[in-house]
Design a protein around this motif. Structure first.
Motif, PDB file in Angstrom:
ATOM      1  N   ASP A   2       7.374   1.803  -6.881  1.00 41.90           N
ATOM      2  CA  ASP A   2       6.019   1.842  -7.436  1.00 41.90           C
ATOM      3  C   ASP A   2       5.390   0.479  -7.164  1.00 41.90           C
ATOM      4  O   ASP A   2       5.936  -0.546  -7.589  1.00 41.90           O
TER       5      ASP A   2
ATOM      6  N   ARG B 198       5.644   4.291   2.010  1.00 44.65           N
ATOM      7  CA  ARG B 198       6.160   5.460   2.729  1.00 44.65           C
ATOM      8  C   ARG B 198       7.051   5.049   3.889  1.00 44.65           C
ATOM      9  O   ARG B 198       8.032   5.732   4.198  1.00 44.65           O
TER      10      ARG B 198
ATOM     11  N   GLU C  59       1.540  -1.833  -6.119  1.00 42.42           N
ATOM     12  CA  GLU C  59       0.090  -1.915  -5.949  1.00 42.42           C
ATOM     13  C   GLU C  59      -0.222  -3.220  -5.244  1.00 42.42           C
ATOM     14  O   GLU C  59       0.301  -4.281  -5.607  1.00 42.42           O
TER      15      GLU C  59
ATOM     16  N   THR D 183       0.849  -1.190   0.000  1.00 39.15           N
ATOM     17  CA  THR D 183       0.000   0.000   0.000  1.00 39.15           C
ATOM     18  C   THR D 183       0.886   1.242   0.000  1.00 39.15           C
ATOM     19  O   THR D 183       2.105   1.153   0.210  1.00 39.15           O
ATOM     20  N   LYS D 184       0.291   2.419  -0.209  1.00 40.76           N
ATOM     21  CA  LYS D 184       1.051   3.665  -0.182  1.00 40.76           C
ATOM     22  C   LYS D 184       1.674   3.907   1.181  1.00 40.76           C
ATOM     23  O   LYS D 184       2.791   4.424   1.283  1.00 40.76           O
TER      24      LYS D 184
END
Length: 425
Positions: free
Chosen positions: A403, A368, A405, A363-364
């Motif tokens: 990158d 992070r 998903e 996930t983002k």
């Protein structure tokens, strides 16, 4: 009225100007209003005082010309202390003397009273909470205008009952502006306090993560070593068995040493000599090392683009270590097997090494947090491998771009300056 509003707005801007400059230029995490940049702030407040005096405005009637020089004087005295107050008084007195006029001596006397008296309130002011500070600066502002009013009545015979309305409006005008100025400064200091507290909390959290990671990772090899030693102490094993135990103990010691080395790399990276390397051969070497591991996980490695001329300036061993960590993570992200794709690309300025998997993805929020100590997507992971990898790449002037998903896989891109671009500098 329009001229009065224009003049008032100009004066307000002159007062806010040094605070804005301070906010722009002061180093985050090291701000302490006035104290950390005493000389700079004194100069800026002096400019503010001079501009206020040079651009006064008529207030209510044509008989009264007013400016807001007392605001930076009072604020400077409260936040800067006696020395700053003395310098601001000197600037304002010289400026007022050069301007001249009937009220010159009263104005200079008033400025002297502010410069001499307000710094004594500074210790009390600094201990007060926000509302107390607002009340104090408002009262000091009102008191200074009362001084001017009574001095005018005493020296020039101005009847107070005829001008009391004008002076009340002046007090409200200047009092409101000095309160807003103090609120702005207090807001800045509060934000800075919160920022410093956050930095301290993050440092403490990082230390706790490091302690947890070291404890967790070292406990396993130490317990194994302890167990083998106890067994050899209590039982009389054959020489062959003792050698086997010795080898296992040495293996666990090596594991503990590797862990410590990784932490040292993160905390204080040490590198051999940086050298120009062709990226493609190094990538092939790493994949040759990782091939048995990939086969064991039923992962197929595929080269989909390989620029043979791409060249970068790095520590060869550390570059290989970082790439091994990235490739291993890609393999482990596909527990049921899959395809791991590798590419080396270049432009006149940059070189990229792309590692793409078809694994579980992230996930983002997980992206992070990559590189944080003790953060890992693996059940038994500590995040140490990626933490070291980020540190290595960063110290060699590289970037890690991610990158991903969830459920579709991830692409890790190592970006370095092209050695051709470095040679042109």
């Amino acid at each position: 009225m329009e001229a009065m509003m224009t003049g008032m707005i100009n004066n307000i801007f002159f007062i806010i100007f040094p605070i804005i400059v301070y906010q722009m230029l002061a180093t985050a995490g090291q701000r302490n209003f006035f104290v950390s940049h005493r000389v700079t702030m004194t100069v800026l407040f002096s400019i503010s005082i001079i501009l206020c005096m040079l651009f006064p405005y008529q207030f209510l009637t044509d008989d009264y010309i007013f400016d807001l020089r007392q605001v930076p004087m009072i604020v400077g005295a409260l936040y800067g202390g006696p020395l700053v107050s003395a310098m601001l008084f000197l600037v304002s007195s010289v400026g007022r003397f050069l301007i001249g006029g009937d009220g010159m001596y009263i104005a200079i006397l008033n400025q002297f009273v502010i410069a001499a008296g307000v710094p004594f309130l500074r210790p009390l002011y600094m201990r007060m909470k926000r509302l107390g500070k607002i009340a104090l600066v408002f009262c000091v502002s009102i008191a200074s205008l009362f001084f001017n009013m009574f001095a005018g009545a005493f020296f020039f015979g101005d009847p107070i009952h005829d001008i009391i309305g004008i002076w009340v409006m002046l007090m409200i005008n200047q009092g409101t502006i000095i309160v807003l100025t103090a609120l702005l400064i207090e807001h800045m200091q509060r934000q800075e306090y919160m920022y410093n507290s956050l930095l301290k909390h993050e440092k403490m959290e990082t230390v706790s993560h490091f302690a947890a990671a070291v404890s967790h990772e070292l406990r396993n090899p130490l317990q194994s070593i302890k167990g083998f030693i106890q067994l050899m102490k209590e039982y009389d094993y054959s020489r062959e068995k003792q050698v086997e135990f010795h080898n296992l103990i040495l293996k666990e010691i090596d594991s503990a040493e590797d862990l410590i080395d990784d932490y040292l790399i993160y905390a204080k990276p040490t590198y051999g000599q940086l050298e120009p390397i062709l990226v493609a051969p190094e990538v092939r070497h790493v994949l040759k090392i990782m091939a048995p591991y990939a086969m064991g996980k039923d992962v197929e490695v595929h080269f989909f683009e390989m620029d043979e001329t791409a060249e970068i300036l790095v520590d060869r061993q550390k570059f290989q270590q970082a790439l091994v960590n990235i490739v291993r993570n890609g393999i482990e992200a596909m527990p049921d097997g899959g395809l791991l794709s590798i590419a080396v690309k270049s432009s006149p300025a940059k070189v990229w090494v792309e590692v793409t998997d078809k694994g579980v993805g992230m996930t983002k929020e997980e992206i992070r947090r990559l590189g944080e100590p003790y953060f890992s997507n693996k059940i038994k992971g500590t995040g140490l491998g990626m933490m070291v990898t980020y540190s290595i790449i960063s110290q060699m002037n590289g970037l890690i771009l991610v990158d991903s998903e969830k459920g579709k896989g991830s692409e890790f891109t190592l970006e370095f300056p092209n050695i051709a671009a470095l040679e042109k500098r």
